[in-house]
Design a protein around this motif. Sequence first.
Motif, mmCIF file in Angstrom:
data_model
loop_
_atom_site.group_PDB
_atom_site.id
_atom_site.type_symbol
_atom_site.label_atom_id
_atom_site.label_comp_id
_atom_site.label_asym_id
_atom_site.label_seq_id
_atom_site.Cartn_x
_atom_site.Cartn_y
_atom_site.Cartn_z
ATOM 1 N N GLU B 10 21.227 -12.969 13.251
ATOM 2 C CA GLU B 10 20.000 -12.598 13.969
ATOM 3 C C GLU B 10 19.027 -13.770 13.975
ATOM 4 O O GLU B 10 18.290 -13.992 14.934
ATOM 5 C CB GLU B 10 19.352 -11.386 13.296
ATOM 6 C CG GLU B 10 20.146 -10.087 13.524
ATOM 7 C CD GLU B 10 19.756 -8.983 12.566
ATOM 8 O OE1 GLU B 10 18.783 -9.181 11.801
ATOM 9 O OE2 GLU B 10 20.423 -7.933 12.568
ATOM 10 N N LYS B 11 19.055 -14.523 12.899
ATOM 11 C CA LYS B 11 18.107 -15.627 12.753
ATOM 12 C C LYS B 11 18.488 -16.840 13.604
ATOM 13 O O LYS B 11 17.616 -17.635 13.969
ATOM 14 C CB LYS B 11 18.054 -16.036 11.275
ATOM 15 C CG LYS B 11 16.808 -16.753 10.893
ATOM 16 C CD LYS B 11 16.515 -16.572 9.419
ATOM 17 C CE LYS B 11 15.197 -17.171 8.993
ATOM 18 N NZ LYS B 11 14.822 -18.421 9.556
ATOM 19 N N GLY B 12 19.771 -16.983 13.880
ATOM 20 C CA GLY B 12 20.190 -18.132 14.659
ATOM 21 C C GLY B 12 21.676 -18.399 14.532
ATOM 22 O O GLY B 12 22.459 -17.497 14.210
ATOM 23 N N SER B 169 19.944 -14.273 5.714
ATOM 24 C CA SER B 169 19.036 -15.412 5.869
ATOM 25 C C SER B 169 19.866 -16.691 5.894
ATOM 26 O O SER B 169 21.056 -16.683 5.543
ATOM 27 C CB SER B 169 18.044 -15.453 4.706
ATOM 28 O OG SER B 169 18.719 -15.826 3.525
ATOM 29 N N GLU B 201 17.853 -22.414 14.505
ATOM 30 C CA GLU B 201 17.005 -21.230 14.563
ATOM 31 C C GLU B 201 16.811 -20.796 16.017
ATOM 32 O O GLU B 201 16.464 -21.618 16.881
ATOM 33 C CB GLU B 201 15.650 -21.536 13.932
ATOM 34 C CG GLU B 201 14.928 -20.295 13.444
ATOM 35 C CD GLU B 201 13.775 -20.666 12.525
ATOM 36 O OE1 GLU B 201 12.784 -19.919 12.520
ATOM 37 O OE2 GLU B 201 13.873 -21.698 11.841
ATOM 38 N N THR B 202 17.051 -19.508 16.286
ATOM 39 C CA THR B 202 16.945 -18.966 17.636
ATOM 40 C C THR B 202 15.602 -19.320 18.274
ATOM 41 O O THR B 202 14.548 -19.190 17.645
ATOM 42 C CB THR B 202 17.087 -17.432 17.580
ATOM 43 O OG1 THR B 202 18.371 -17.122 17.032
ATOM 44 C CG2 THR B 202 16.986 -16.821 18.965
#
Lengths: 243, 243
Positions: B10-12, B169, B201-202
């Motif tokens: 989700e974070k990237g 994370s 990172e997205t």
Amino acid sequence: MTYCVGMMLEKGLVFMSDTRTNAGLDNISTFQKMKIWEQPGQGVITLMSAGNLATTQAVVSILDERTKAHDERDPSILAVPSMFQAARLIAKTLKDVIANHAQVGQRADSAFNATLILGGQIAGGPPRLFLIYPEGNFIEAGADTPFFQIGEMMYGRPILVRAYEPGLSFEEAMRLLLVSFDSTIKANLTVGLPLDFHFYETDSLEQGKTGRISADDPYFLAISQGWGEALKSALDQQPTFEF
Amino acid sequence: MTYCVGMMLEKGLVFMSDTRTNAGLDNISTFQKMKIWEQPGQGVITLMSAGNLATTQAVVSILDERTKAHDERDPSILAVPSMFQAARLIAKTLKDVIANHAQVGQRADSAFNATLILGGQIAGGPPRLFLIYPEGNFIEAGADTPFFQIGEMMYGRPILVRAYEPGLSFEEAMRLLLVSFDSTIKANLTVGLPLDFHFYETDSLEQGKTGRISADDPYFLAISQGWGEALKSALDQQPTFEF
């Protein structure tokens, strides 16, 4: 494919094999890949096989018939004087079967090949464990290499490398093997339950604890579910990375 | 061989690759297998490769030159309008290089093959992750298959399957990847340190955290040693088998 492990412990020899065979992804069957020959007080021999099913069944059948038929009794697998001679006999049988299949009929690269794990004890000698190659040669387990894997060995290898100890009890060895098999089964369709096992106790000279662990075995289910959680929590216990 | 993992969080996007290449067991070298193209605010693309080194270096060089040479700028890897177009361009380049090598000189079965993991984000689109085959086709990661491995993927797969979560994370992902790489390195000589990483990172649209983890990295050593102990203790926590 297949996954089999043969392990040398201080307590004895441990064998576990899966039972899935497949010719293509749409032709899946269950076959026993573990064969035990026993003559109480005289010797116990366990053989596990990975590879072409026709080859491994032919090898077992040839060896098996020799233990039954009266006029073709020599060389019998249970009449051998030592485990080394058993390994030589089985390796020669394997090589002959492969050569025989390969010479007639259509050619197929390596398709008749098979690899075997052989372990056991003959009265007067120690327990020994061998890995037999399709070429008919073999290696023996020792203190540096105390276990052999055949078939889809990669997925289940890291836990064996980390957790194997020669002093494991049979109960601990069973737990370790089930974790190794569960990791393999979760990752590879060609390895499947049920699992056959044989735990041979040194100097007992009789068949040890044998049995079959099926997909609904409560202990296997507990290990399979518990191990995932345990892995995650083991990961959580590791130090945290900082960029 | 090689081991690379590309992971969608989700974070990237997270990438890690080893650096060992070998032509035979006696010809071992260290090569970077991760290539990052960046145009801040416009797009970031990461490419990792497993397979024939000449092929993968040729692919990277061809794509790289296009980002530098002025008269041959189109199609440039950073001028593509979307990650899908980047995947198509890279896949075509890979296929062309393999076909080119295979047609001249001596014939070698599959020896020029390579497989790629491509991930990144181009302004206006979401982060995307692809696995590109030597045949020039590719698949994309999604919720069901959120990570790709190339090279010696089997040893390090069980822990990824068990412990991957989309909400990890970057620090947790680093820890998980190092455990997966450590298991692989311990089991296979053709995968080796140092390890390259990139944590994108997205929506940052700039190169994220990158670096190289060497054999004497204290965090890696702590994970490598701690994980063996943690595995054993995780095994001990499992219920005991009873015959």
